[in-house]
Motif scaffolding. Sequence first.
Motif, PDB file in Angstrom:
ATOM      1  N   ALA A  78     -22.577 -30.938  -2.351  1.00 17.29           N
ATOM      2  CA  ALA A  78     -22.543 -31.416  -0.966  1.00 17.29           C
ATOM      3  C   ALA A  78     -21.138 -31.865  -0.582  1.00 17.29           C
ATOM      4  O   ALA A  78     -20.677 -31.616   0.534  1.00 17.29           O
ATOM      5  N   LEU A  79     -20.445 -32.496  -1.510  1.00 19.04           N
ATOM      6  CA  LEU A  79     -19.070 -32.930  -1.247  1.00 19.04           C
ATOM      7  C   LEU A  79     -18.157 -31.729  -1.040  1.00 19.04           C
ATOM      8  O   LEU A  79     -17.340 -31.714  -0.114  1.00 19.04           O
ATOM      9  N   LEU A  80     -18.297 -30.720  -1.864  1.00 14.68           N
ATOM     10  CA  LEU A  80     -17.468 -29.533  -1.742  1.00 14.68           C
ATOM     11  C   LEU A  80     -17.710 -28.811  -0.418  1.00 14.68           C
ATOM     12  O   LEU A  80     -16.773 -28.342   0.221  1.00 14.68           O
ATOM     13  N   ILE A  81     -18.946 -28.738   0.009  1.00 14.20           N
ATOM     14  CA  ILE A  81     -19.270 -28.073   1.274  1.00 14.20           C
ATOM     15  C   ILE A  81     -18.750 -28.881   2.453  1.00 14.20           C
ATOM     16  O   ILE A  81     -18.288 -28.331   3.449  1.00 14.20           O
ATOM     17  N   ARG A  82     -18.774 -30.201   2.364  1.00 14.44           N
ATOM     18  CA  ARG A  82     -18.349 -31.065   3.469  1.00 14.44           C
ATOM     19  C   ARG A  82     -16.841 -31.272   3.531  1.00 14.44           C
ATOM     20  O   ARG A  82     -16.287 -31.546   4.599  1.00 14.44           O
ATOM     21  N   GLU A  83     -16.157 -31.133   2.424  1.00 13.92           N
ATOM     22  CA  GLU A  83     -14.732 -31.453   2.333  1.00 13.92           C
ATOM     23  C   GLU A  83     -13.844 -30.674   3.314  1.00 13.92           C
ATOM     24  O   GLU A  83     -12.979 -31.282   3.945  1.00 13.92           O
ATOM     25  N   PRO A  84     -14.000 -29.358   3.481  1.00 14.96           N
ATOM     26  CA  PRO A  84     -13.110 -28.658   4.427  1.00 14.96           C
ATOM     27  C   PRO A  84     -13.215 -29.187   5.854  1.00 14.96           C
ATOM     28  O   PRO A  84     -12.189 -29.348   6.534  1.00 14.96           O
ATOM     29  N   SER A  85     -14.420 -29.496   6.330  1.00 14.66           N
ATOM     30  CA  SER A  85     -14.546 -30.011   7.693  1.00 14.66           C
ATOM     31  C   SER A  85     -13.941 -31.405   7.805  1.00 14.66           C
ATOM     32  O   SER A  85     -13.370 -31.758   8.843  1.00 14.66           O
ATOM     33  N   ASP A  86     -14.055 -32.218   6.753  1.00 11.54           N
ATOM     34  CA  ASP A  86     -13.421 -33.538   6.774  1.00 11.54           C
ATOM     35  C   ASP A  86     -11.902 -33.405   6.820  1.00 11.54           C
ATOM     36  O   ASP A  86     -11.232 -34.168   7.524  1.00 11.54           O
ATOM     37  N   GLY A  87     -11.351 -32.441   6.087  1.00 11.52           N
ATOM     38  CA  GLY A  87      -9.899 -32.225   6.098  1.00 11.52           C
ATOM     39  C   GLY A  87      -9.406 -31.807   7.457  1.00 11.52           C
ATOM     40  O   GLY A  87      -8.368 -32.278   7.949  1.00 11.52           O
ATOM     41  N   VAL A  88     -10.132 -30.926   8.123  1.00 11.49           N
ATOM     42  CA  VAL A  88      -9.753 -30.506   9.481  1.00 11.49           C
ATOM     43  C   VAL A  88      -9.793 -31.678  10.433  1.00 11.49           C
ATOM     44  O   VAL A  88      -8.907 -31.874  11.265  1.00 11.49           O
ATOM     45  N   ARG A  89     -10.814 -32.512  10.319  1.00  4.74           N
ATOM     46  CA  ARG A  89     -10.952 -33.693  11.170  1.00  4.74           C
ATOM     47  C   ARG A  89      -9.793 -34.658  10.975  1.00  4.74           C
ATOM     48  O   ARG A  89      -9.237 -35.190  11.931  1.00  4.74           O
ATOM     49  N   VAL A  90      -9.377 -34.875   9.754  1.00  4.13           N
ATOM     50  CA  VAL A  90      -8.263 -35.789   9.462  1.00  4.13           C
ATOM     51  C   VAL A  90      -6.963 -35.246  10.022  1.00  4.13           C
ATOM     52  O   VAL A  90      -6.198 -35.953  10.684  1.00  4.13           O
ATOM     53  N   PHE A  91      -6.700 -33.958   9.811  1.00  5.01           N
ATOM     54  CA  PHE A  91      -5.450 -33.361  10.289  1.00  5.01           C
ATOM     55  C   PHE A  91      -5.408 -33.228  11.796  1.00  5.01           C
ATOM     56  O   PHE A  91      -4.340 -33.204  12.398  1.00  5.01           O
ATOM     57  N   SER A  92      -6.560 -33.135  12.445  1.00  3.47           N
ATOM     58  CA  SER A  92      -6.565 -33.011  13.904  1.00  3.47           C
ATOM     59  C   SER A  92      -6.515 -34.375  14.579  1.00  3.47           C
ATOM     60  O   SER A  92      -6.368 -34.464  15.804  1.00  3.47           O
TER      61      SER A  92
END
Length: 95
Positions: A78-92
């Motif tokens: 679940a962490l691996l699946i969620r991590e890319p969207s969290d990274g995009v949110r942080v960078f945006s």
Amino acid sequence: MKKCHVLHYVIGDYLVPAGSNVFILLYRLHHHERFYADPFAFRPERFSDNSENNGQVPHHPYSYIPFSAGPRNCIGKALLIREPSDGVRVFSGNI
């Protein structure tokens, strides 16, 4: 490791007695000729969801289980699946 709780279980020509420990050899499963043509070649397209599947045998849902399967699968999935969207949110900047 899974414990066999039924009286006995037959897998192919093998009898698995009750109380036996059962291991799934993931490396062998992930490189099995029955599921993958040329199993040692690097072909990420074999895991795509397209229906043609490039001449491969249709993808069995349990022929590739990097996080295990079922109710006791890896909690990191679940962490691996969620991590890319969290990274995009942080960078945006939308934290």
